[in-house]
Design an enzyme around this catalytic site. Structure first.
Site, PDB file in Angstrom:
ATOM      1  N   THR A 140     -22.203 -18.446  -5.056  1.00  0.00           N
ATOM      2  CA  THR A 140     -21.674 -18.006  -3.754  1.00  0.00           C
ATOM      3  C   THR A 140     -22.696 -18.073  -2.631  1.00  0.00           C
ATOM      4  O   THR A 140     -23.904 -17.851  -2.847  1.00  0.00           O
ATOM      5  CB  THR A 140     -21.154 -16.557  -3.855  1.00  0.00           C
ATOM      6  N   GLU A 142     -23.052 -15.854  -0.596  1.00  0.00           N
ATOM      7  CA  GLU A 142     -23.641 -14.506  -0.451  1.00  0.00           C
ATOM      8  C   GLU A 142     -25.082 -14.483  -0.969  1.00  0.00           C
ATOM      9  O   GLU A 142     -25.864 -13.620  -0.590  1.00  0.00           O
ATOM     10  CB  GLU A 142     -22.813 -13.485  -1.239  1.00  0.00           C
ATOM     11  N   TYR A 164     -23.522  -7.370  -5.612  1.00  0.00           N
ATOM     12  CA  TYR A 164     -22.700  -8.551  -5.928  1.00  0.00           C
ATOM     13  C   TYR A 164     -23.560  -9.817  -5.861  1.00  0.00           C
ATOM     14  O   TYR A 164     -23.580 -10.632  -6.792  1.00  0.00           O
ATOM     15  CB  TYR A 164     -21.530  -8.643  -4.933  1.00  0.00           C
ATOM     16  N   LYS A 168     -24.741 -12.410  -8.870  1.00  0.00           N
ATOM     17  CA  LYS A 168     -24.379 -13.834  -8.846  1.00  0.00           C
ATOM     18  C   LYS A 168     -25.622 -14.730  -8.906  1.00  0.00           C
ATOM     19  O   LYS A 168     -25.562 -15.859  -9.367  1.00  0.00           O
ATOM     20  CB  LYS A 168     -23.568 -14.145  -7.585  1.00  0.00           C
TER      21      LYS A 168
HETATM   22  P1  NAP Z   1     -10.590 -12.960  -6.899  1.00  0.00           P
HETATM   23  O1  NAP Z   1      -9.319 -13.338  -6.233  1.00  0.00           O
HETATM   24  O2  NAP Z   1     -11.152 -11.600  -6.696  1.00  0.00           O
HETATM   25  O3  NAP Z   1     -10.386 -13.207  -8.472  1.00  0.00           O
HETATM   26  C1  NAP Z   1     -11.311 -12.729  -9.417  1.00  0.00           C
HETATM   27  C2  NAP Z   1     -10.701 -12.888 -10.796  1.00  0.00           C
HETATM   28  O4  NAP Z   1     -11.629 -12.398 -11.780  1.00  0.00           O
HETATM   29  C3  NAP Z   1      -9.390 -12.112 -11.013  1.00  0.00           C
HETATM   30  O5  NAP Z   1      -8.516 -12.919 -11.765  1.00  0.00           O
HETATM   31  C4  NAP Z   1      -9.843 -10.922 -11.837  1.00  0.00           C
HETATM   32  O6  NAP Z   1      -8.833 -10.361 -12.633  1.00  0.00           O
HETATM   33  C5  NAP Z   1     -10.899 -11.596 -12.706  1.00  0.00           C
HETATM   34  N1  NAP Z   1     -11.777 -10.658 -13.396  1.00  0.00           N
HETATM   35  C6  NAP Z   1     -12.512  -9.657 -12.854  1.00  0.00           C
HETATM   36  N2  NAP Z   1     -13.196  -9.010 -13.819  1.00  0.00           N
HETATM   37  C7  NAP Z   1     -12.881  -9.607 -15.000  1.00  0.00           C
HETATM   38  C8  NAP Z   1     -13.258  -9.388 -16.337  1.00  0.00           C
HETATM   39  N3  NAP Z   1     -14.110  -8.413 -16.687  1.00  0.00           N
HETATM   40  N4  NAP Z   1     -12.737 -10.194 -17.293  1.00  0.00           N
HETATM   41  C9  NAP Z   1     -11.860 -11.155 -16.971  1.00  0.00           C
HETATM   42  N5  NAP Z   1     -11.463 -11.429 -15.709  1.00  0.00           N
HETATM   43  C10 NAP Z   1     -11.959 -10.651 -14.740  1.00  0.00           C
HETATM   44  O7  NAP Z   1     -11.756 -14.004  -6.520  1.00  0.00           O
HETATM   45  P2  NAP Z   1     -11.637 -15.476  -5.920  1.00  0.00           P
HETATM   46  O8  NAP Z   1     -11.679 -15.387  -4.445  1.00  0.00           O
HETATM   47  O9  NAP Z   1     -10.566 -16.204  -6.603  1.00  0.00           O
HETATM   48  O10 NAP Z   1     -13.056 -16.059  -6.345  1.00  0.00           O
HETATM   49  C11 NAP Z   1     -13.226 -16.762  -7.575  1.00  0.00           C
HETATM   50  C12 NAP Z   1     -14.692 -16.777  -7.930  1.00  0.00           C
HETATM   51  O11 NAP Z   1     -15.437 -17.444  -6.918  1.00  0.00           O
HETATM   52  C13 NAP Z   1     -15.334 -15.414  -8.081  1.00  0.00           C
HETATM   53  O12 NAP Z   1     -16.304 -15.511  -9.102  1.00  0.00           O
HETATM   54  C14 NAP Z   1     -16.014 -15.173  -6.742  1.00  0.00           C
HETATM   55  O13 NAP Z   1     -17.091 -14.284  -6.892  1.00  0.00           O
HETATM   56  C15 NAP Z   1     -16.441 -16.576  -6.412  1.00  0.00           C
HETATM   57  N6  NAP Z   1     -16.547 -16.907  -4.997  1.00  0.00           N
HETATM   58  C16 NAP Z   1     -15.480 -16.700  -4.175  1.00  0.00           C
HETATM   59  C17 NAP Z   1     -15.564 -17.076  -2.850  1.00  0.00           C
HETATM   60  C18 NAP Z   1     -14.413 -16.875  -1.905  1.00  0.00           C
HETATM   61  O14 NAP Z   1     -14.638 -16.936  -0.690  1.00  0.00           O
HETATM   62  N7  NAP Z   1     -13.190 -16.690  -2.391  1.00  0.00           N
HETATM   63  C19 NAP Z   1     -16.751 -17.676  -2.364  1.00  0.00           C
HETATM   64  C20 NAP Z   1     -17.793 -17.886  -3.248  1.00  0.00           C
HETATM   65  C21 NAP Z   1     -17.679 -17.520  -4.557  1.00  0.00           C
HETATM   66  P3  NAP Z   1      -7.845  -9.232 -12.044  1.00  0.00           P
HETATM   67  O15 NAP Z   1      -6.764 -10.000 -11.319  1.00  0.00           O
HETATM   68  O16 NAP Z   1      -7.376  -8.549 -13.276  1.00  0.00           O
HETATM   69  O17 NAP Z   1      -8.645  -8.364 -11.116  1.00  0.00           O
HETATM   70  N1  GDD Z   2     -13.580  -6.736   3.704  1.00  0.00           N
HETATM   71  C1  GDD Z   2     -13.773  -6.368   4.975  1.00  0.00           C
HETATM   72  N2  GDD Z   2     -12.967  -5.423   5.530  1.00  0.00           N
HETATM   73  N3  GDD Z   2     -14.780  -6.963   5.654  1.00  0.00           N
HETATM   74  C2  GDD Z   2     -14.943  -6.605   6.954  1.00  0.00           C
HETATM   75  C3  GDD Z   2     -14.138  -5.652   7.582  1.00  0.00           C
HETATM   76  C4  GDD Z   2     -13.102  -5.026   6.841  1.00  0.00           C
HETATM   77  O1  GDD Z   2     -12.357  -4.175   7.317  1.00  0.00           O
HETATM   78  N4  GDD Z   2     -14.556  -5.536   8.864  1.00  0.00           N
HETATM   79  C5  GDD Z   2     -15.569  -6.363   9.025  1.00  0.00           C
HETATM   80  N5  GDD Z   2     -15.831  -7.024   7.859  1.00  0.00           N
HETATM   81  C6  GDD Z   2     -16.900  -8.003   7.635  1.00  0.00           C
HETATM   82  C7  GDD Z   2     -17.797  -7.680   6.448  1.00  0.00           C
HETATM   83  O2  GDD Z   2     -18.764  -6.698   6.808  1.00  0.00           O
HETATM   84  C8  GDD Z   2     -18.384  -9.072   6.176  1.00  0.00           C
HETATM   85  O3  GDD Z   2     -19.483  -9.301   7.018  1.00  0.00           O
HETATM   86  C9  GDD Z   2     -17.266 -10.020   6.582  1.00  0.00           C
HETATM   87  O4  GDD Z   2     -16.304  -9.246   7.309  1.00  0.00           O
HETATM   88  C10 GDD Z   2     -16.563 -10.719   5.436  1.00  0.00           C
HETATM   89  O5  GDD Z   2     -16.165  -9.755   4.482  1.00  0.00           O
HETATM   90  P1  GDD Z   2     -15.188 -10.137   3.266  1.00  0.00           P
HETATM   91  O6  GDD Z   2     -13.965 -10.782   3.763  1.00  0.00           O
HETATM   92  O7  GDD Z   2     -15.051  -8.908   2.439  1.00  0.00           O
HETATM   93  O8  GDD Z   2     -15.982 -11.289   2.504  1.00  0.00           O
HETATM   94  P2  GDD Z   2     -17.517 -11.424   2.070  1.00  0.00           P
HETATM   95  O9  GDD Z   2     -18.120 -12.473   2.958  1.00  0.00           O
HETATM   96  O10 GDD Z   2     -18.185 -10.124   1.982  1.00  0.00           O
HETATM   97  O11 GDD Z   2     -17.379 -11.980   0.576  1.00  0.00           O
HETATM   98  C11 GDD Z   2     -16.468 -13.022   0.278  1.00  0.00           C
HETATM   99  O12 GDD Z   2     -17.086 -14.278   0.423  1.00  0.00           O
HETATM  100  C12 GDD Z   2     -18.193 -14.495  -0.462  1.00  0.00           C
HETATM  101  C13 GDD Z   2     -18.769 -15.877  -0.127  1.00  0.00           C
HETATM  102  O13 GDD Z   2     -19.643 -15.776   0.946  1.00  0.00           O
HETATM  103  C14 GDD Z   2     -15.985 -12.793  -1.167  1.00  0.00           C
HETATM  104  O14 GDD Z   2     -14.954 -13.700  -1.460  1.00  0.00           O
HETATM  105  C15 GDD Z   2     -17.110 -13.015  -2.157  1.00  0.00           C
HETATM  106  O15 GDD Z   2     -16.586 -12.963  -3.490  1.00  0.00           O
HETATM  107  C16 GDD Z   2     -17.715 -14.401  -1.888  1.00  0.00           C
HETATM  108  O16 GDD Z   2     -18.777 -14.643  -2.788  1.00  0.00           O
END
Ligand code: NAP
Ligand code: GDD
Length: 356
Positions: A140, A142, A164, A168
């Site tokens: 990620t 992050e 987190y 990662k």
């Molecule tokens: P998400 O919607 O939060 O999905 C996470 C998944 O992991 C869910 O299916 C959750 O199951 C499962 N999970 C959590 N704990 C588990 C455990 N102990 N055993 C088995 N499954 C488990 O996340 P996403 O946005 O699809 O992201 C997918 C991956 O990419 C994650 O690893 C995230 O950290 C990474 N990532 C995401 C982003 C982004 O912007 N979306 C960016 C960079 C990296 P439940 O449904 O039961 O909770």
């Molecule tokens: N969630 C949330 N809720 N974030 C807020 C809010 C709020 O009400 N207000 C402001 N923010 C700001 C957070 O402080 C952060 O700077 C930004 O919005 C994005 O927050 P999120 O949408 O929660 O995403 P993230 O960037 O922290 O993390 C997501 O992206 C990562 C990749 O950079 C997640 O999907 C992570 O799993 C992923 O790795």
């Protein structure tokens, strides 16, 4: 749903992909992408008291007989090893994670168990069972945290800012280590934020677009947000899962950044999203007194809640995916305007239906 691979005729058996996190945003989009390319999918979910397959249903793949759903909590190393041994997938995509940054401050040990040790269990299983299994780790942006360079690529040093991100980072380096130590085909996708209509409600884009829809439908009055100044490089999840797949089809396993190369503040994403529903927002005031006002009605519809600030913030992320573009022919295709539009349209419709 019961599907038994032994019932598939051998010649029908093309590639088998095991996806962890199948119930999450990326797991669902990736499963759809791979099913469209004739894969058999072993979709791993963790059991909960309430069924959680709505994303698979939304993408109309829940009943697909090339998708087998398997109960697996990735914090159980024996279960991980058994699943790998039993299904012998060609490719494993490890998407399961405790993925919410805020929650990682509340649950740091759980976050480490899932996010750091889970991938290690898979890598160990691959090393022991079959080193030809290809492995994708969901790294990620992050991990860049307190950024060390104005735009971030595969060579930018990491500086994680949350439990987190630290968890990662372990997973990232242990994946690289198994590649270098044992020759496992293990690739890390360093993905910048990617969103979709199927994004979890706690993430800021979806929180905003669902509030836009509720406000428009008259069932919410105020949206509370935290830090409006943070900037993110936001893409569309459906584009990004293609990049994951491309990483495992490459000649060599590598690390790749996937990003759009553009970023926006939370404030501007909110403006864009409200505009999609015909609501113009004007921001005024500063810090925790800043508010977002509907210019037509004069109503204050966005306020700051300091409780939503994070103990340590990632202020700005901006990715450079030149390497993925050159080597994988991958590019983010969806603009932030298109993303906001598709999310708001989905929420207007689904929330509209739910209140009928
Ligand atoms: P998400 O919607 O939060 O999905 C996470 C998944 O992991 C869910 O299916 C959750 O199951 C499962 N999970 C959590 N704990 C588990 C455990 N102990 N055993 C088995 N499954 C488990 O996340 P996403 O946005 O699809 O992201 C997918 C991956 O990419 C994650 O690893 C995230 O950290 C990474 N990532 C995401 C982003 C982004 O912007 N979306 C960016 C960079 C990296 P439940 O449904 O039961 O909770
Ligand atoms: N969630 C949330 N809720 N974030 C807020 C809010 C709020 O009400 N207000 C402001 N923010 C700001 C957070 O402080 C952060 O700077 C930004 O919005 C994005 O927050 P999120 O949408 O929660 O995403 P993230 O960037 O922290 O993390 C997501 O992206 C990562 C990749 O950079 C997640 O999907 C992570 O799993 C992923 O790795």
């Amino acid at each position: 749903m019961e599907t038994n691979y032994s019932t598939f005729r051998k010649e029908e058996l093309k590639k088998i992909a095991l996806i962890t996190g199948i119930t999450g945003q990326d797991g669902a989009y990736l499963a759809k992408f791979l099913l469209d390319r004739n894969y058999r999918i072993v979709g791993c979910y963790r059991r909960s008291s309430t069924l959680n397959f709505w994303r698979l249903q939304e993408l109309m793949i829940y009943e697909n007989n090339c998708l087998e759903l398997v109960d697996l909590d990735i914090t159980d190393p024996v279960a991980v090893s058994n699943v790998v041994r039993k299904h012998k997938p060609h490719e494993i995509y490890n998407l399961a994670a405790q993925s919410f940054v805020t929650s990682s401050f509340e649950n740091p040990v759980l976050t480490a168990n899932i996010n750091s040790l889970g991938p290690l269990y898979f890598l160990e299983a691959i090393r022991i069972v079959d080193k030809n299994i290809r492995f994708y780790q969901a790294s990620t942006s992050e991990m860049y945290g307190l950024i060390q360079s104005s735009s971030q690529d595969e060579n930018t040093p990491f500086y994680p800012r949350s439990p987190y991100a630290v968890s990662k980072l372990y997973a990232h380096w242990i994946t690289v280590n198994y590649r270098e130590s044992y020759g496992v085909f293990a690739a890390c996708g360093i993905l910048f934020n990617h969103e979709s209509p199927l994004r979890g409600e706690e993430f800021v884009t979806k929180k905003i677009t669902s509030a836009v829809a509720r406000i428009k439908h008259g069932i919410q009055t105020t949206l509370f947000l935290g830090n409006l100044n943070a900037r993110r490089d936001w893409g569309y999840a459906a584009d990004y899962v293609e990049g994951m797949w491309k990483m495992l089809q490459a000649e060599k396993p590598e690390n790749y950044v996937l990003a759009t190369g553009k970023n926006e503040t939370i404030r501007n994403f909110a403006k864009l999203a409200f505009k999609e529903a015909g609501i113009e927002i004007k921001f005024q005031g500063a810090k925790e007194n800043e508010v977002g006002i509907d210019t037509q009605t004069g109503d204050t519809i966005i306020r700051i809640d300091k409780k939503l600030y994070r103990p340590a913030e990632v202020d700005v992320l901006l990715g450079n995916s030149t390497k993925a573009n050159n080597e994988l022919n991958w590019k983010a295709r969806t603009s932030i305007q298109e993303l906001a539009k598709v999310m708001v349209e989905y929420d207007l419709q689904s929330i509209g239906q739910s209140i009928k």
